[in-house]
Write a protein that holds these residues in place. Structure first.
Motif, short mmCIF file in Angstrom:
data_model
loop_
_atom_site.label_atom_id
_atom_site.label_comp_id
_atom_site.label_asym_id
_atom_site.label_seq_id
_atom_site.Cartn_x
_atom_site.Cartn_y
_atom_site.Cartn_z
N ALA A 46 -3.92 -65.92 -43.02
CA ALA A 46 -4.37 -66.62 -44.21
C ALA A 46 -5.65 -66.01 -44.77
O ALA A 46 -5.84 -65.92 -45.99
CB ALA A 46 -4.60 -68.10 -43.89
N ALA A 47 -6.54 -65.57 -43.88
CA ALA A 47 -7.82 -65.02 -44.32
C ALA A 47 -7.74 -63.57 -44.74
O ALA A 47 -8.66 -63.07 -45.41
CB ALA A 47 -8.85 -65.17 -43.19
N LEU A 48 -6.66 -62.88 -44.36
CA LEU A 48 -6.58 -61.43 -44.57
C LEU A 48 -6.80 -61.01 -46.02
O LEU A 48 -7.62 -60.10 -46.28
CB LEU A 48 -5.24 -60.92 -44.05
N PRO A 49 -6.14 -61.60 -47.02
CA PRO A 49 -6.36 -61.14 -48.40
C PRO A 49 -7.81 -61.30 -48.86
O PRO A 49 -8.35 -60.45 -49.56
CB PRO A 49 -5.41 -62.02 -49.23
N ILE A 50 -8.45 -62.42 -48.46
CA ILE A 50 -9.83 -62.66 -48.88
C ILE A 50 -10.78 -61.69 -48.18
O ILE A 50 -11.73 -61.19 -48.78
CB ILE A 50 -10.21 -64.11 -48.59
N VAL A 51 -10.52 -61.40 -46.92
CA VAL A 51 -11.36 -60.44 -46.19
C VAL A 51 -11.25 -59.05 -46.81
O VAL A 51 -12.25 -58.36 -47.01
CB VAL A 51 -10.97 -60.41 -44.70
N VAL A 52 -10.03 -58.66 -47.15
CA VAL A 52 -9.83 -57.36 -47.78
C VAL A 52 -10.54 -57.31 -49.13
O VAL A 52 -11.22 -56.34 -49.47
CB VAL A 52 -8.33 -57.06 -47.94
N GLY A 53 -10.37 -58.36 -49.92
CA GLY A 53 -10.99 -58.37 -51.24
C GLY A 53 -12.50 -58.50 -51.20
O GLY A 53 -13.19 -57.90 -52.02
N GLY A 54 -13.02 -59.27 -50.26
CA GLY A 54 -14.46 -59.51 -50.21
C GLY A 54 -15.25 -58.46 -49.48
O GLY A 54 -16.41 -58.19 -49.81
N PHE A 55 -14.64 -57.84 -48.45
CA PHE A 55 -15.38 -56.92 -47.60
C PHE A 55 -14.78 -55.52 -47.55
O PHE A 55 -15.41 -54.60 -47.03
CB PHE A 55 -15.47 -57.48 -46.17
N GLY A 56 -13.55 -55.36 -48.03
CA GLY A 56 -12.91 -54.05 -47.98
C GLY A 56 -12.63 -53.58 -46.58
O GLY A 56 -12.60 -52.38 -46.31
N ARG A 57 -12.39 -54.53 -45.67
CA ARG A 57 -12.14 -54.17 -44.27
C ARG A 57 -11.03 -55.05 -43.69
O ARG A 57 -10.80 -56.16 -44.18
CB ARG A 57 -13.40 -54.30 -43.41
N VAL A 58 -10.40 -54.54 -42.64
CA VAL A 58 -9.36 -55.29 -41.93
C VAL A 58 -9.65 -55.21 -40.44
O VAL A 58 -9.78 -54.11 -39.89
CB VAL A 58 -7.96 -54.74 -42.21
N ALA A 59 -9.78 -56.36 -39.81
CA ALA A 59 -9.91 -56.41 -38.35
C ALA A 59 -8.49 -56.54 -37.79
O ALA A 59 -7.94 -57.64 -37.69
CB ALA A 59 -10.77 -57.59 -37.92
#
Length: 254
Positions: free
Chosen positions: A167-180
């Motif tokens: 659920a958080a993945l799209p927002i993390v990508v958009g906000g931080f430009g990173r994927v854990a």
């Protein structure tokens, strides 16, 4: 906001064990979490968790149905009325979208994990396939029920971790430009240590203010657990692709 929920449970369980009625306990829980929210940093996760707990407690006191979506919506409205620009804050977005993702995706993922486990036992251990309803009965009446319950709890917690990560993945990508890439695994593995650390931390704060030597004694048990938790986090951070930089996602994805 997880620690706000834990604080609520830390009040709820002892009160219920002492025989205090549910409605009275709900009132005490509500007062405790509101008092904590007033002295804590009013970040979106804390306000969200506090608002949801207050809604659930009021529903119990007033004998009304408990609806997580209504509680979550009310918490969002309170935040947005108090500070409308928080809508564009990544912390606000993550806090609410993660809860929605857990509520919507966790049951589906948990059912999928249970299906894989059941058919894994059929193929590997040559057991006869059983329905989920029969499996629940077996879990309650077999000698190894604690082991089976532990597996089911592990599946449920893994499903929570995966649902929150997705659920958080799209927002993390958009906000931080990173994927854990291994974020779901990290959450799942650290939870068994996070829980006792937070419980002992709350007890240390409460006991230290009343009986300082007891607070010091609790610190002796807390320090090794914190060291283990930090060591585990450092080890997980060394996994390949633990923190990948990715190009900005298009707006329609977000």
């Amino acid at each position: 906001g997880f620690h706000v929920g834990l604080l609520a449970l830390a009040v709820w369980w002892p009160a219920r064990l002492l025989g205090i009625p549910k409605r009275a306990t709900a009132g005490v829980v509500m007062l405790v979490v509101v008092a904590y929210a007033l002295v804590a940093d009013p970040r979106p996760p804390i306000v969200r968790a506090t608002g949801m707990i207050v809604c659930v407690a009021l529903a119990m006191i007033l004998r009304r149905p408990r609806a997580w979506a209504s509680a979550l919506s009310l918490a969002a409205l309170v935040l947005l009325i108090a500070r409308p620009p928080v809508l564009f804050d990544v912390g606000f977005q993550l806090s609410f979208v993660t809860v929605i993702g857990i509520a919507g995706l966790q049951p589906v993922i948990a059912d999928g994990l249970a299906w894989l486990r059941r058919w894994g036992r059929v193929l590997v251990l040559r057991e006869r396939p059983v329905s989920p309803q029969i499996e629940r009965i077996i879990v309650q009446h077999t000698p190894d029920h604690w082991w089976r319950r532990g597996i089911r709890w592990s599946e449920a917690s893994l499903a929570v971790a995966v649902a929150a990560w997705l659920a958080a993945l799209p927002i993390v990508v958009g906000g931080f430009g990173r994927v854990a890439v291994w974020g779901w695994l990290s959450s799942w593995m650290v939870f068994p240590l996070v829980l006792p650390v937070m419980v002992l931390g709350f007890l240390k704060i409460a006991a230290g203010g009343l009986i300082p030597p007891l607070g010091v004694a609790l610190g002796w048990g807390l320090d090794p657990l914190v060291g283990m938790l930090l060591g585990l986090l450092d080890a997980l951070a060394q996994l390949p692709a633990a923190n990948l930089a990715v190009p900005p996602a298009p707006g329609w994805v977000i």
